[in-house]
Design a protein around this motif. Structure first.
Motif, PDB file in Angstrom:
ATOM      1  N   HIS A 148     134.095  73.278  34.969  1.00 26.49           N
ATOM      2  CA  HIS A 148     133.276  74.315  35.581  1.00 26.49           C
ATOM      3  C   HIS A 148     131.837  73.849  35.804  1.00 26.49           C
ATOM      4  CE1 HIS A 148     136.676  76.713  34.099  1.00 26.49           C
ATOM      5  NE2 HIS A 148     136.401  77.500  35.118  1.00 26.49           N
ATOM      6  N   LYS A 149     131.315  73.031  34.901  1.00 25.72           N
ATOM      7  CA  LYS A 149     129.939  72.550  35.042  1.00 25.72           C
ATOM      8  C   LYS A 149     129.789  71.644  36.252  1.00 25.72           C
ATOM      9  CE  LYS A 149     128.672  72.955  30.213  1.00 25.72           C
ATOM     10  NZ  LYS A 149     128.183  72.274  29.021  1.00 25.72           N
ATOM     11  N   LYS A 150     130.776  70.783  36.485  1.00 22.87           N
ATOM     12  CA  LYS A 150     130.713  69.902  37.650  1.00 22.87           C
ATOM     13  C   LYS A 150     130.874  70.688  38.942  1.00 22.87           C
ATOM     14  CE  LYS A 150     132.207  65.657  35.445  1.00 22.87           C
ATOM     15  NZ  LYS A 150     133.208  64.581  35.414  1.00 22.87           N
ATOM     16  N   ILE A 151     131.759  71.692  38.937  1.00 23.82           N
ATOM     17  CA  ILE A 151     131.934  72.546  40.116  1.00 23.82           C
ATOM     18  C   ILE A 151     130.619  73.252  40.427  1.00 23.82           C
ATOM     19  CG2 ILE A 151     133.070  74.623  40.993  1.00 23.82           C
ATOM     20  CD1 ILE A 151     135.548  73.752  39.429  1.00 23.82           C
ATOM     21  N   LEU A 152     129.965  73.794  39.404  1.00 26.27           N
ATOM     22  CA  LEU A 152     128.705  74.500  39.604  1.00 26.27           C
ATOM     23  C   LEU A 152     127.636  73.565  40.155  1.00 26.27           C
ATOM     24  CD1 LEU A 152     127.053  77.104  39.255  1.00 26.27           C
ATOM     25  CD2 LEU A 152     126.479  76.290  36.974  1.00 26.27           C
ATOM     26  N   LYS A 153     127.571  72.359  39.641  1.00 25.73           N
ATOM     27  CA  LYS A 153     126.568  71.396  40.104  1.00 25.73           C
ATOM     28  C   LYS A 153     126.754  71.067  41.581  1.00 25.73           C
ATOM     29  CE  LYS A 153     124.577  66.953  38.922  1.00 25.73           C
ATOM     30  NZ  LYS A 153     124.630  65.797  38.022  1.00 25.73           N
ATOM     31  N   VAL A 154     127.993  70.843  42.001  1.00 26.50           N
ATOM     32  CA  VAL A 154     128.272  70.524  43.403  1.00 26.50           C
ATOM     33  C   VAL A 154     128.006  71.726  44.300  1.00 26.50           C
ATOM     34  CG1 VAL A 154     130.125  69.924  45.007  1.00 26.50           C
ATOM     35  CG2 VAL A 154     129.930  68.716  42.845  1.00 26.50           C
ATOM     36  N   VAL A 155     128.443  72.903  43.868  1.00 31.91           N
ATOM     37  CA  VAL A 155     128.277  74.109  44.671  1.00 31.91           C
ATOM     38  C   VAL A 155     126.794  74.438  44.852  1.00 31.91           C
ATOM     39  CG1 VAL A 155     128.620  76.610  44.590  1.00 31.91           C
ATOM     40  CG2 VAL A 155     130.532  75.092  44.212  1.00 31.91           C
ATOM     41  N   LYS A 156     126.005  74.294  43.804  1.00 30.07           N
ATOM     42  CA  LYS A 156     124.578  74.571  43.900  1.00 30.07           C
ATOM     43  C   LYS A 156     123.908  73.646  44.912  1.00 30.07           C
ATOM     44  CE  LYS A 156     122.332  74.836  40.008  1.00 30.07           C
ATOM     45  NZ  LYS A 156     121.923  74.762  38.593  1.00 30.07           N
ATOM     46  N   LYS A 157     124.345  72.406  44.942  1.00 31.94           N
ATOM     47  CA  LYS A 157     123.746  71.453  45.875  1.00 31.94           C
ATOM     48  C   LYS A 157     124.182  71.729  47.313  1.00 31.94           C
ATOM     49  CE  LYS A 157     122.824  66.628  46.529  1.00 31.94           C
ATOM     50  NZ  LYS A 157     122.480  65.457  45.793  1.00 31.94           N
ATOM     51  N   ILE A 158     125.461  72.023  47.521  1.00 35.69           N
ATOM     52  CA  ILE A 158     125.972  72.259  48.876  1.00 35.69           C
ATOM     53  C   ILE A 158     125.427  73.563  49.453  1.00 35.69           C
ATOM     54  CG2 ILE A 158     128.052  72.761  50.209  1.00 35.69           C
ATOM     55  CD1 ILE A 158     129.580  70.896  48.368  1.00 35.69           C
ATOM     56  N   PHE A 159     125.420  74.635  48.659  1.00 38.11           N
ATOM     57  CA  PHE A 159     125.040  75.959  49.157  1.00 38.11           C
ATOM     58  C   PHE A 159     123.545  76.214  49.081  1.00 38.11           C
ATOM     59  CE2 PHE A 159     129.397  77.692  47.604  1.00 38.11           C
ATOM     60  CZ  PHE A 159     130.029  76.924  48.561  1.00 38.11           C
ATOM     61  N   ALA A 160     122.783  75.327  48.452  1.00 39.91           N
ATOM     62  CA  ALA A 160     121.332  75.489  48.281  1.00 39.91           C
ATOM     63  C   ALA A 160     121.007  76.819  47.596  1.00 39.91           C
ATOM     64  CB  ALA A 160     120.603  75.363  49.603  1.00 39.91           C
TER      65      ALA A 160
END
Length: 117
Positions: free
Chosen positions: A54-66
């Motif tokens: 979940h932490k890696k998913i959150l990190k990627v999503v935060k970067k993609i979605f700004a």
């Protein structure tokens, strides 16, 4: 005379097709939106399988979605598992990310339910 309105009803449980009874489902991923102050909203994602980090998913999503986000743990979410919480209305973007096979998780579209207005 029986009163039918006083029965408890869980709006987040799925209706069973055979008997009309409700059952709690764990195999679905629920994407919900919550209204905060004024135009501010939160998007919550519940039910992502535990085989994903979940932490890696959150990190990627935060970067993609700004946008900013956090993970709400089991103790805070009262038994609903880990819930990913994102700022803003990210329902369509997160659904696309979860179903995308190339850059996302490649999950089945039938297992994702989007709630909200």
């Amino acid at each position: 005379m029986s009163i039918e309105n006083l029965k408890t009803y869980d709006p987040f449980a799925e209706a069973d097709d055979d008997s009309g009874q409700t059952k709690q489902t764990q195999e679905y991923i629920h994407i919900r939106i919550q209204q905060r102050n004024g135009r501010k909203t939160l998007t919550t994602v519940q039910g992502i399988p535990s085989k994903f980090d979940h932490k890696k998913i959150l990190k990627v999503v935060k970067k993609i979605f700004a946008c900013n986000g956090t993970i709400i743990s089991d103790t805070e979410s009262k038994g609903m598992g880990e819930v990913i919480q994102l700022q803003g209305d990210q329902r369509l973007k997160i659904k696309e990310f979860l179903t995308n096979k190339d850059e996302g998780l490649g999950l089945d579209d039938k297992t994702i339910k989007v709630h909200g207005f």
